[in-house]
Design an enzyme around this catalytic site. Structure first.
Site, PDB file in Angstrom:
ATOM      1  N   LYS A 204       0.836  -1.129  -0.106  1.00 15.45           N
ATOM      2  CA  LYS A 204      -0.113  -0.285  -0.084  1.00 15.45           C
ATOM      3  C   LYS A 204       0.979   1.301   0.201  1.00 15.45           C
ATOM      4  CE  LYS A 204      -3.745   2.009   2.902  1.00 15.45           C
ATOM      5  NZ  LYS A 204      -4.619   1.719   3.934  1.00 15.45           N
ATOM      6  N   GLU A 210      10.364  -4.717   4.555  1.00 16.65           N
ATOM      7  CA  GLU A 210      10.617  -5.960   4.253  1.00 16.65           C
ATOM      8  C   GLU A 210      10.363  -6.196   2.659  1.00 16.65           C
ATOM      9  OE1 GLU A 210       8.716  -5.067   6.778  1.00 16.65           O
ATOM     10  OE2 GLU A 210       8.776  -6.481   8.369  1.00 16.65           O
ATOM     11  N   GLY A 265      -5.063  -2.057   5.037  1.00 20.37           N
ATOM     12  CA  GLY A 265      -4.357  -3.255   4.612  1.00 20.37           C
ATOM     13  C   GLY A 265      -4.875  -4.571   4.773  1.00 20.37           C
ATOM     14  N   ARG A 266      -5.332  -4.880   6.045  1.00 19.06           N
ATOM     15  CA  ARG A 266      -5.808  -6.224   6.352  1.00 19.06           C
ATOM     16  C   ARG A 266      -7.281  -6.349   5.780  1.00 19.06           C
ATOM     17  NH1 ARG A 266      -4.924  -3.085  10.404  1.00 19.06           N
ATOM     18  NH2 ARG A 266      -6.427  -2.379  11.885  1.00 19.06           N
ATOM     19  N   GLU A 351      -5.088  -7.318  15.115  1.00 18.93           N
ATOM     20  CA  GLU A 351      -4.533  -5.852  14.679  1.00 18.93           C
ATOM     21  C   GLU A 351      -5.823  -4.824  14.738  1.00 18.93           C
ATOM     22  OE1 GLU A 351      -0.868  -5.062  11.992  1.00 18.93           O
ATOM     23  OE2 GLU A 351      -2.802  -4.591  10.717  1.00 18.93           O
ATOM     24  N   HIS A 382      -5.255 -34.026  17.355  1.00 22.26           N
ATOM     25  CA  HIS A 382      -4.390 -34.488  17.920  1.00 22.26           C
ATOM     26  C   HIS A 382      -3.133 -33.711  18.540  1.00 22.26           C
ATOM     27  CE1 HIS A 382      -5.720 -38.425  15.868  1.00 22.26           C
ATOM     28  NE2 HIS A 382      -6.234 -37.113  15.050  1.00 22.26           N
ATOM     29  N   LYS A 492       9.017  -1.201  14.631  1.00 25.14           N
ATOM     30  CA  LYS A 492       9.554  -0.635  13.314  1.00 25.14           C
ATOM     31  C   LYS A 492      10.563   0.341  13.825  1.00 25.14           C
ATOM     32  CE  LYS A 492       5.606  -0.786  10.591  1.00 25.14           C
ATOM     33  NZ  LYS A 492       4.999  -0.003   9.343  1.00 25.14           N
TER      34      LYS A 492
END
Ligand code: G6Q
Length: 528
Positions: A204, A210, A265-266, A351, A382, A492
């Protein structure tokens, strides 16, 4: 408003303190099940009868929604009010999947028209890649698509691609690289044929550390492989709101697909960020994914509380979190294709609602978003189900499955569904008597059952939208701001301080004693 000041909240507190009913008793009543089951089209059956609630509880929760103006708040989001107040933005992921053409204006701009224009550019591009009309620098068709993005620019498309693999073009290999850990890109590059690889740089802001590190390394790799700096033009695409930064990186306007600040973003899988999914599925099926989400947008806006799946999901979550003391919520898809769904939801939910300051700027005095976690069934059975069945935590769980599988192994599917159904029954009823106390199951463990007819693109769109709106309604009642994420900033910023200290040999700045010692240790080993 502060929800604890409502009459409903106070009544719920009194009601919860005397609530001692067991699901074993509640579930003897077939009328309860019909009252607490919602059948939505030929899409989904949602059964919320296995919850520690009575009609009185549900009535009080409905009252809480009324007193806090939850339905009006939802309308305010849909019409483009700037409900993301700390960033001064509207929240309009719903506009991205809205087929209506009447203008929806935000700051005088018709967001529906913007969204539709960009969507059709994306469709044309994705279909051209699929048909081999868009090709690489040496004239070959693309068969590797690499999405480089992180957080909201990764989790949604990655989860949805995995979920809808049976609907994808299997000649295309779709890869996702997100981590700044070089291992992620390194392992991906090993699998690629450079002449046939298309990189999608999904960001965005187009400034994320990253993503930019991975995009730059991918570009250098491609140039080195193909031996011509001009080769990147046909092999790089940008999905971003920041056209300037994209241009500075060297991606052409024709290969740039935009979205806007009113898409969080999400919540962005419905926008250009959905490009890898759109290439995998083709535009028609991607449109069906959007249509499924839009179906839920209408449902969330129109259905009365007791028939409104996201409102019920939200209300039950509030009941457990604020009145019965649950601190986590498990999401358990009995569907291997949904193996990234919990990871996706962790971001969407935690978030959004992992906040402790209310809309008036005060520290909240009540619990907000729970820890969200999960793994596909039956694997989880399990592993951690022991704790859900016999541990000391109350963990409300969502069980998600489809009646019809997307693979031909039907005998497997019957086994899968038998586990799916048996687990919610076992959790509810327990086993009150046993030869030893270790074999006693108290039961009374609440679950919701989401039973889709089939996990199609339409159904996945609907499933995601259900959770998006659950998150909205919870955030609204909790009186917090779900659409910002200031909590990711601090780490950050501090990483930007540590990086030059790790790389350089100058003095290490001011840190707490532990961090200073760790930096010195890493530097000592790396620099000899
Ligand atoms: C999502 C968050 C966050 C964001 C990533 C990537 O809601 O804002 O996860 O998506 O930090 O950001 P960019 O898309 O700007 O690279």
């Amino acid at each position: 408003m502060n929800p604890t000041k409502t009459r409903a909240w106070q009544a719920l507190e009194a009601h919860s303190s005397s609530f001692n009913l067991h699901l074993r008793d509640l579930l003897t009543d077939p009328a309860r099940v019909s009252a607490q089951t919602i059948r939505l089209d030929d899409l989904l059956l949602f059964d919320y009868s296995k919850h520690r609630v009575t009609e009185e509880t549900l009535g009080l929760l409905e009252q809480l929604f009324v007193e806090t103006g939850a339905a009006e708040g939802f309308q305010a989001m849909l019409r483009g009010d700037k409900i993301n107040a700390t960033e001064g933005r509207a929240v309009l992921h719903t506009a991205l999947r809205d087929p209506r053409t009447e203008p929806l204006l935000v700051d005088g701009v018709d967001v529906r028209a913007l969204a539709s224009g960009e969507r059709h550019r994306m469709y044309a591009f994705a279909d051209a890649v699929r048909a081999g009309r868009k090709r690489g620098h040496t004239g070959l068709r693309f068969n590797h698509i690499v999405n480089i993005g992180i957080g909201g620019s990764d989790l949604g498309p990655r989860m949805a691609y995995e979920a809808l693999k049976p609907f994808s073009d299997r000649d295309l290999q779709i890869h996702f690289v997100s981590n700044v850990d070089g291992a992620d890109l390194h392992e991906c590059l090993r699998q690629l044929d450079p002449e046939r690889t298309l990189f999608l740089v999904a960001s965005k802001t187009f400034t994320t550390q990253e993503t930019m590190a991975n995009a730059e390394a991918a570009r250098a790799w491609l140039i080195q492989q193909l031996g011509d700096p001009a080769c990147t033009e046909k092999h790089f695409v940008a999905l971003s709101t920041n056209a300037e930064k994209v241009a500075a990186f060297g991606i052409t306007p024709e290969h740039t697909f935009g979205f806007w600040d009113w898409v969080g973003g999400r919540y962005s899988v419905w926008s250009a960020i959905g490009m890898p999914l759109c290439i995998a599925l083709g535009s028609e099926q991607f449109q069906s994914f959007l249509d499924g989400a839009h179906r839920i947008d209408r449902h969330a806006a129109e259905a009365p509380f007791r028939q409104n799946i996201p409102q019920i999901m939200a209300a039950l979550g509030i009941w457990y979190r604020n009145f019965l003391g649950a601190s986590s919520h498990a999401v358990l898809p009995y569907d291997q294709y949904l193996h990234r769904f919990a990871a996706y939801l962790q971001q969407a939910d935690m978030e959004s609602n992992g906040k402790s300051v209310d809309r008036d700027g005060n520290r909240v005095t009540y619990a907000t978003g729970p820890v969200v976690w999960g793994e596909p069934g039956t694997n989880g059975q399990h592993a951690f189900y022991q704790l859900i069945h016999q541990g000391t935590e109350l963990i409300p769980s969502d069980f998600i499955a489809s009646v019809h599988p997307q693979h031909p192994l039907h005998a497997h599917h019957a086994k899968l569904l038998s586990n799916f159904l048996a687990q919610t029954e076992a959790l509810a009823l327990g086993r009150p008597t046993a030869p030893t106390p270790y074999k006693v199951f108290e039961g009374n463990k609440p679950t919701s059952t989401f039973l889709f007819d089939a996990l199609t693109p339409y159904a996945l769109g609907a499933l995601i939208a259900l959770y998006e709106h659950k998150i909205f309604f919870q955030g609204h009642v909790w009186n917090i701001y779900p659409y910002d994420q200031w909590g990711v900033e601090l780490g950050k910023e501090m990483a930007n301080i540590v990086l030059p200290e790790l790389e350089g040999d100058g003095p290490i700045g001011t840190h707490d004693a532990s961090t200073a010692a760790l930096i010195a240790h890493v530097r000592g080993l790396q620099q000899g």
